[in-house]
Design an enzyme around this catalytic site. Sequence first.
Site, PDB file in Angstrom:
ATOM      1  N   ALA A 192     -45.141  20.130   1.276  1.00 42.58           N
ATOM      2  CA  ALA A 192     -44.681  21.276   2.070  1.00 42.58           C
ATOM      3  C   ALA A 192     -45.814  22.144   2.638  1.00 42.58           C
ATOM      4  O   ALA A 192     -45.863  22.386   3.852  1.00 42.58           O
ATOM      5  CB  ALA A 192     -43.695  22.098   1.240  1.00 42.58           C
TER       6      ALA A 192
ATOM      7  N   ASP B 105     -40.058  22.138  -1.976  1.00 39.41           N
ATOM      8  CA  ASP B 105     -40.062  22.000  -0.509  1.00 39.41           C
ATOM      9  C   ASP B 105     -39.367  23.159   0.170  1.00 39.41           C
ATOM     10  O   ASP B 105     -39.717  23.536   1.294  1.00 39.41           O
ATOM     11  CB  ASP B 105     -39.396  20.685  -0.104  1.00 39.41           C
TER      12      ASP B 105
HETATM   13  O1  MRU Z   1     -41.821  13.566   0.722  1.00 42.02           O
HETATM   14  P1  MRU Z   1     -43.019  14.373   0.309  1.00 42.02           P
HETATM   15  O2  MRU Z   1     -44.088  13.541  -0.297  1.00 42.02           O
HETATM   16  O3  MRU Z   1     -43.518  15.239   1.449  1.00 42.02           O
HETATM   17  O4  MRU Z   1     -42.472  15.346  -0.802  1.00 42.02           O
HETATM   18  C1  MRU Z   1     -43.332  16.326  -1.320  1.00 42.02           C
HETATM   19  C2  MRU Z   1     -42.759  17.092  -2.453  1.00 42.02           C
HETATM   20  O5  MRU Z   1     -41.609  16.960  -2.798  1.00 42.02           O
HETATM   21  C3  MRU Z   1     -43.649  18.122  -3.082  1.00 42.02           C
HETATM   22  O6  MRU Z   1     -43.322  18.304  -4.414  1.00 42.02           O
HETATM   23  C4  MRU Z   1     -43.478  19.457  -2.353  1.00 42.02           C
HETATM   24  O7  MRU Z   1     -43.643  19.304  -0.966  1.00 42.02           O
HETATM   25  C5  MRU Z   1     -44.405  20.496  -2.838  1.00 42.02           C
HETATM   26  S1  MRU Z   1     -46.079  20.103  -2.477  1.00 42.02           S
HETATM   27  C6  MRU Z   1     -47.047  21.359  -3.015  1.00 42.02           C
END
Ligand code: MRU
Length: 356
Positions: free
Chosen positions: A53, A242
């Site tokens: 995110a 997210d």
């Molecule tokens: O699909 P992704 O790899 O973008 O998912 C990321 C996550 O779920 C993370 O835990 C979230 O973005 C937090 S990152 C600090």
Amino acid sequence: MKGKIMGLRSVEWKDNAIRIIDQTRLPTRLEYIYLKDLRSLRQAIKQLRVRGAPALGAIAALGVYLGIKDARCKDFSALAARLDKITSYLGSARPTARNLFWGLEVMAEAALENKDQPLSRIKKILLRKARGIIEEDRRSCRGIASYGQKLIKDNDVILTVCNAGILATIDYGTALGVIYRAKEEGKKIKVYACETRPLLQGARLTTWELKQKGVEVTLICDNMAATLMRQKKISKVITGADRIAANGDTANKIGTLNLAVLSRFYAIPFYVAAPFSTIDTDTKSGKDIPIEERDPGEVSDMFFRRRTCAKGIKIFNPAFDLTDHRLITAMITDKGIIKPPYSLNIKKKIAKNAHK
Ligand code: MRU
């Protein structure tokens, strides 16, 4: 590749383009790619070459600048129309992470606030703003880490999912940042990383990062978490987020909810670590958070390399899940720890920081 993690930056503006670490190449290769146009940027987001995110917030902001830097607009309203197009184009790359939209909104506001300036000046202001977002991420991750490390005890064993580290932010991480900071404070910590099917961010990225940082890490398949908890091997769970709704319901990588439910059963504290830019007070509760569904091939063809099920099998592939706020022990943010009741305490924290 040892030692390369020092000074690593997942996203930056370099040589008149956006430079990212291509996360699909890790852990075997640490490769940078340059994104020079919006089409390749959007593709990189969709393909998870850049992900997480906070990193999405930063790249969205840089993307706005990328999209206008060479534009020849006759006046501000032409520029504003172009900004609108860029915002919808990049905003449609992935639906769940709040930060992607936050980054786009911050840039649009900055343009509007400066609408009376010459266009060449607005462009410069937008580049400065995007770089400011990157610096803000670096600061807020350190804020999260410094609040979060107070919750960590010597000899804690922490379970995490997906990757909420350097690669998902700019250079420190949220959930993993807490662990890095606790280690820097001299606390002994062990980490279990869920592999995080289907795209294996835990296996490919989190274990790589932690190993480079000298944190003891053990990789498990996602379905092994319950056994570890039952054996009393986990003292805390920390994940990223997210999007956090106004009532505290949290969208994060698929599999997070499993860990939250298990943690409640086994009385293990379950923490969510995230910057304020992940909180979306316009979204009342989890049921209003759009959950991305991704290509079935991610499930059927083990990271697009080898088929694991018969052809024609129906597949359900949500990228995220929703953890009910009642399962979250506390949220570790860059503005401090937020405890339940979340509806009230998120509001209070926002009000308190609005005056700073
Ligand atoms: O699909 P992704 O790899 O973008 O998912 C990321 C996550 O779920 C993370 O835990 C979230 O973005 C937090 S990152 C600090």
